[in-house]
Enzyme design. Sequence first.
Site, PDB file in Angstrom:
ATOM      1  N   ALA A  72       0.894  -1.168   0.000  1.00  0.00           N
ATOM      2  CA  ALA A  72       0.000   0.000   0.000  1.00  0.00           C
ATOM      3  C   ALA A  72       0.922   1.205   0.000  1.00  0.00           C
ATOM      4  CB  ALA A  72      -0.909  -0.004   1.220  1.00  0.00           C
ATOM      5  N   MET A  73       1.529   1.440  -1.165  1.00  0.00           N
ATOM      6  CA  MET A  73       2.456   2.559  -1.294  1.00  0.00           C
ATOM      7  C   MET A  73       1.685   3.885  -1.269  1.00  0.00           C
ATOM      8  SD  MET A  73       5.062   0.676  -1.470  1.00  0.00           S
ATOM      9  CE  MET A  73       6.281   1.952  -1.571  1.00  0.00           C
ATOM     10  N   LEU A  75       0.591   5.578  -4.133  1.00  0.00           N
ATOM     11  CA  LEU A  75       1.023   6.378  -5.288  1.00  0.00           C
ATOM     12  C   LEU A  75       2.093   7.417  -4.967  1.00  0.00           C
ATOM     13  CD1 LEU A  75      -2.528   6.325  -5.554  1.00  0.00           C
ATOM     14  CD2 LEU A  75      -1.663   6.387  -7.857  1.00  0.00           C
ATOM     15  N   CYS A 130      -5.119   1.335  -9.660  1.00  0.00           N
ATOM     16  CA  CYS A 130      -4.493   1.150  -8.346  1.00  0.00           C
ATOM     17  C   CYS A 130      -5.586   0.719  -7.364  1.00  0.00           C
ATOM     18  CB  CYS A 130      -3.819   2.430  -7.853  1.00  0.00           C
ATOM     19  SG  CYS A 130      -3.093   2.177  -6.216  1.00  0.00           S
ATOM     20  N   GLY A 243       1.670 -10.544 -13.337  1.00  0.00           N
ATOM     21  CA  GLY A 243       1.255 -11.223 -12.117  1.00  0.00           C
ATOM     22  C   GLY A 243       1.968 -12.539 -11.943  1.00  0.00           C
TER      23      GLY A 243
HETATM   24  O1  RRO Z   1       1.357   3.116  -5.413  1.00  0.00           O
HETATM   25  C1  RRO Z   1       0.664   2.137  -5.098  1.00  0.00           C
HETATM   26  O2  RRO Z   1       0.287   1.933  -3.930  1.00  0.00           O
HETATM   27  C2  RRO Z   1       0.216   1.159  -6.111  1.00  0.00           C
HETATM   28  C3  RRO Z   1      -0.205   1.490  -7.399  1.00  0.00           C
HETATM   29 BR1  RRO Z   1      -0.124   3.220  -8.086  1.00  0.00          BR
HETATM   30  C4  RRO Z   1      -0.719   0.483  -8.251  1.00  0.00           C
HETATM   31  O3  RRO Z   1      -1.137   0.690  -9.411  1.00  0.00           O
HETATM   32  N1  RRO Z   1      -0.801  -0.781  -7.754  1.00  0.00           N
HETATM   33  C5  RRO Z   1      -0.375  -1.096  -6.517  1.00  0.00           C
HETATM   34  O4  RRO Z   1      -0.459  -2.272  -6.105  1.00  0.00           O
HETATM   35  N2  RRO Z   1       0.127  -0.118  -5.699  1.00  0.00           N
END
Ligand code: RRO
Length: 302
Positions: A72-73, A75, A130, A243
């Site tokens: 859970a970055m 974005l 996302c 994946g």
């Molecule tokens: O940045 C994120 O947390 C993130 C993105 Br943008 C995405 O497209 N997919 C994901 O698993 N993490």
Amino acid sequence: MSGENLKVEIGDLQLRNPTILAGGVLGQTGSALERIWNSGAGAVVTKSVGLESKEGYPGPNVVQTPCGLLNAMGLPNPGIENLTEEIGKIEDEECVRIGSIFGKDREEFEKLALKMEEAGVDAVELNLSCPHAEGLSTIGHDPELTGRIVKINKEIEIPAWVKLPGNTHISNFLEVAESAESAGADALVITNTIPAMAIDTRAERPILGHNTGGLSGPAMKPIGIRLVYEAYEKVEIPIVGVGGVRSGEDMIEYMLAGASAVEIGTGIMWEGLEIFEKVCDEALNHLNGEKFEEIRGRAHES
Ligand code: RRO
């Protein structure tokens, strides 16, 4: 890695081999992108970027589970101006660069795509999927909204790839795929991570700062294969499978389902940057002289 038997085409874009660095992994600086290219990838995708820089969610941002990674970055990204400056630092002109972009509406996607084109990328990847981004997660579940955003391809000359969500219980994935194709998408990237969660049994709390995150890695492969297989029966445009690719056989499986190439992200954690060469070598062995295009979609033959 290169060689006649490794070359693939995604529409008009020619790749020296079908392994592509997945968006979100090591894709924020020119030097990291070039390092992956030099490790043998056929193309590199940047971290998804928006108009302004963004810090992302509070940590922990990543958890390893036995079947893959949860992230859970949120974005996090340096903003389009800084990221395009980084892309400009890539010295090898042969490096195939794909700029991943996210926005809240058509206008934002258009601005970002134009900036990416100006920066010299070879294609843009529209991240409509996302799985834990407030307000943005829903775009790729809405066929009409997807079509509206994909139409920004009329404003750019470079190809527009569309990254779709894999959590298909929410929407009709195939309707979204068809809508992207009718709006002129040059390729579909299938699929983004799927919402998932891990709980710390001692603390009795979710581990991720954002509670839920996106699952990538081995657990995603059977889901990705199914979605590529189903999309291949509905759309004519090329499909890039994502994946759980860690071996040449994994890539071959995606191709038999209908993919023209694959993106690799989480596999780097286990295999290191050698993964791109490893996957190509193993796939060539499996092919035994055949070409990738000859096996593409073969699992559909009765
Ligand atoms: O940045 C994120 O947390 C993130 C993105 Br943008 C995405 O497209 N997919 C994901 O698993 N993490």
